[in-house]
Design a protein around this motif. Structure first.
Motif, mmCIF file in Angstrom:
data_model
loop_
_atom_site.group_PDB
_atom_site.id
_atom_site.type_symbol
_atom_site.label_atom_id
_atom_site.label_comp_id
_atom_site.label_asym_id
_atom_site.label_seq_id
_atom_site.Cartn_x
_atom_site.Cartn_y
_atom_site.Cartn_z
ATOM 1 N N GLY A 13 34.097 28.982 20.647
ATOM 2 C CA GLY A 13 33.280 28.956 19.438
ATOM 3 C C GLY A 13 34.125 29.149 18.190
ATOM 4 N N ALA A 14 33.463 29.130 17.060
ATOM 5 C CA ALA A 14 34.127 29.153 15.761
ATOM 6 C C ALA A 14 34.954 30.408 15.506
ATOM 7 C CB ALA A 14 33.084 28.995 14.657
ATOM 8 N N ALA A 15 34.636 31.509 16.151
ATOM 9 C CA ALA A 15 35.402 32.749 15.935
ATOM 10 C C ALA A 15 36.872 32.569 16.284
ATOM 11 C CB ALA A 15 34.805 33.895 16.743
ATOM 12 N N PHE A 16 37.180 31.651 17.178
ATOM 13 C CA PHE A 16 38.576 31.417 17.548
ATOM 14 C C PHE A 16 39.401 30.828 16.397
ATOM 15 C CE2 PHE A 16 37.415 31.829 22.090
ATOM 16 C CZ PHE A 16 38.457 32.645 22.478
ATOM 17 N N ALA A 17 38.740 30.354 15.354
ATOM 18 C CA ALA A 17 39.490 29.844 14.196
ATOM 19 C C ALA A 17 40.363 30.940 13.588
ATOM 20 C CB ALA A 17 38.532 29.285 13.151
ATOM 21 N N ASN A 18 39.995 32.183 13.811
ATOM 22 C CA ASN A 18 40.760 33.310 13.268
ATOM 23 C C ASN A 18 42.123 33.493 13.928
ATOM 24 O OD1 ASN A 18 38.905 34.355 11.258
ATOM 25 N ND2 ASN A 18 37.578 34.814 12.995
ATOM 26 N N ILE A 19 42.424 32.724 14.963
ATOM 27 C CA ILE A 19 43.740 32.849 15.602
ATOM 28 C C ILE A 19 44.866 32.466 14.645
ATOM 29 C CG2 ILE A 19 42.843 32.555 17.938
ATOM 30 C CD1 ILE A 19 43.914 29.672 17.903
ATOM 31 N N ILE A 20 44.548 31.757 13.595
ATOM 32 C CA ILE A 20 45.592 31.366 12.636
ATOM 33 C C ILE A 20 46.205 32.584 11.954
ATOM 34 C CG2 ILE A 20 44.612 29.075 12.258
ATOM 35 C CD1 ILE A 20 43.558 30.161 9.543
ATOM 36 N N TYR A 21 45.483 33.687 11.917
ATOM 37 C CA TYR A 21 45.985 34.884 11.246
ATOM 38 C C TYR A 21 47.026 35.643 12.071
ATOM 39 C CZ TYR A 21 42.262 33.843 8.059
ATOM 40 O OH TYR A 21 41.437 33.199 7.161
ATOM 41 N N ARG A 22 47.275 35.204 13.266
ATOM 42 C CA ARG A 22 48.292 35.812 14.125
ATOM 43 C C ARG A 22 49.595 35.010 14.046
ATOM 44 N NH1 ARG A 22 50.035 40.493 16.204
ATOM 45 N NH2 ARG A 22 50.929 40.227 18.241
ATOM 46 N N ASN A 23 49.618 34.008 13.225
ATOM 47 C CA ASN A 23 50.757 33.091 13.116
ATOM 48 C C ASN A 23 52.080 33.851 12.995
ATOM 49 O OD1 ASN A 23 52.241 30.769 12.891
ATOM 50 N ND2 ASN A 23 51.708 30.384 10.775
ATOM 51 N N TYR A 25 53.485 35.534 15.509
ATOM 52 C CA TYR A 25 53.536 36.599 16.518
ATOM 53 C C TYR A 25 52.990 36.074 17.837
ATOM 54 C CZ TYR A 25 54.216 39.553 12.458
ATOM 55 O OH TYR A 25 54.713 40.109 11.312
ATOM 56 N N PRO A 26 53.411 36.648 18.958
ATOM 57 C CA PRO A 26 52.918 36.171 20.261
ATOM 58 C C PRO A 26 51.427 36.435 20.432
ATOM 59 C CG PRO A 26 54.356 38.091 20.543
ATOM 60 C CD PRO A 26 54.376 37.741 19.089
ATOM 61 N N LEU A 27 50.770 35.503 21.103
ATOM 62 C CA LEU A 27 49.334 35.633 21.359
ATOM 63 C C LEU A 27 48.982 34.862 22.623
ATOM 64 C CD1 LEU A 27 46.509 36.562 20.389
ATOM 65 C CD2 LEU A 27 46.346 34.386 19.172
ATOM 66 N N ASP A 28 48.178 35.481 23.467
ATOM 67 C CA ASP A 28 47.583 34.811 24.615
ATOM 68 C C ASP A 28 46.089 34.753 24.383
ATOM 69 O OD1 ASP A 28 49.352 34.343 27.257
ATOM 70 O OD2 ASP A 28 50.211 35.953 26.048
ATOM 71 N N ILE A 29 45.519 33.586 24.615
ATOM 72 C CA ILE A 29 44.097 33.361 24.407
ATOM 73 C C ILE A 29 43.476 32.958 25.739
ATOM 74 C CG2 ILE A 29 42.399 31.882 23.264
ATOM 75 C CD1 ILE A 29 44.677 31.443 21.134
ATOM 76 N N LEU A 30 42.378 33.598 26.081
ATOM 77 C CA LEU A 30 41.592 33.199 27.245
ATOM 78 C C LEU A 30 40.244 32.746 26.714
ATOM 79 C CD1 LEU A 30 41.027 32.818 30.214
ATOM 80 C CD2 LEU A 30 40.526 35.272 30.378
ATOM 81 N N GLU A 31 40.015 31.458 26.762
ATOM 82 C CA GLU A 31 38.798 30.857 26.220
ATOM 83 C C GLU A 31 37.849 30.525 27.369
ATOM 84 O OE1 GLU A 31 37.706 27.412 22.954
ATOM 85 O OE2 GLU A 31 39.703 27.437 23.831
ATOM 86 N N LEU A 32 36.621 30.987 27.254
ATOM 87 C CA LEU A 32 35.602 30.796 28.285
ATOM 88 C C LEU A 32 34.699 29.631 27.894
ATOM 89 C CD1 LEU A 32 34.658 34.565 28.670
ATOM 90 C CD2 LEU A 32 36.438 33.294 29.884
ATOM 91 N N PHE A 33 34.468 28.733 28.854
ATOM 92 C CA PHE A 33 33.691 27.520 28.592
ATOM 93 C C PHE A 33 32.464 27.427 29.490
ATOM 94 C CE2 PHE A 33 37.742 25.948 26.920
ATOM 95 C CZ PHE A 33 37.315 25.274 25.793
#
Length: 85
Positions: A13-23, A25-33
């Motif tokens: 969903g749209a909340a994942f757009a906020n991942i740009i603010y971690r630019n 730095y390392p980040l792992d994302i687990l997206e549920l579909f």
């Protein structure tokens, strides 16, 4: 919150757009579909920013009240967290 997170887990969903603010730095994302849903937008952003993007798809047929297999979820989360050590 996203700017300081090392791992983010959530429903597509749209909340994942906020991942740009971690630019930068390392980040792992687990997206549920939900079942049969296909979207690559956050995968593409993740790749562009150097993040690791993982997905889990629902094992149920319903697209409104879908379920994620708890064992599969736990195993995937353990795998992701092992990379963070």
């Amino acid at each position: 919150i996203f700017s300081q997170a090392r791992v983010i887990v959530g429903e597509h969903g749209a909340a994942f757009a906020n991942i740009i603010y971690r630019n930068g730095y390392p980040l792992d994302i687990l997206e549920l579909f939900p079942p049969k849903h296909v979207s690559t937008c956050y995968f593409v952003i993740s790749q562009a920013l150097g993040y690791h993007h993982h997905i889990l798809r629902s094992c149920s047929e319903s697209t409104q009240n879908y379920e994620i297999d708890s064992i599969e979820f736990t195993n995937k989360l353990k795998q992701i967290l092992s990379f963070c050590e």
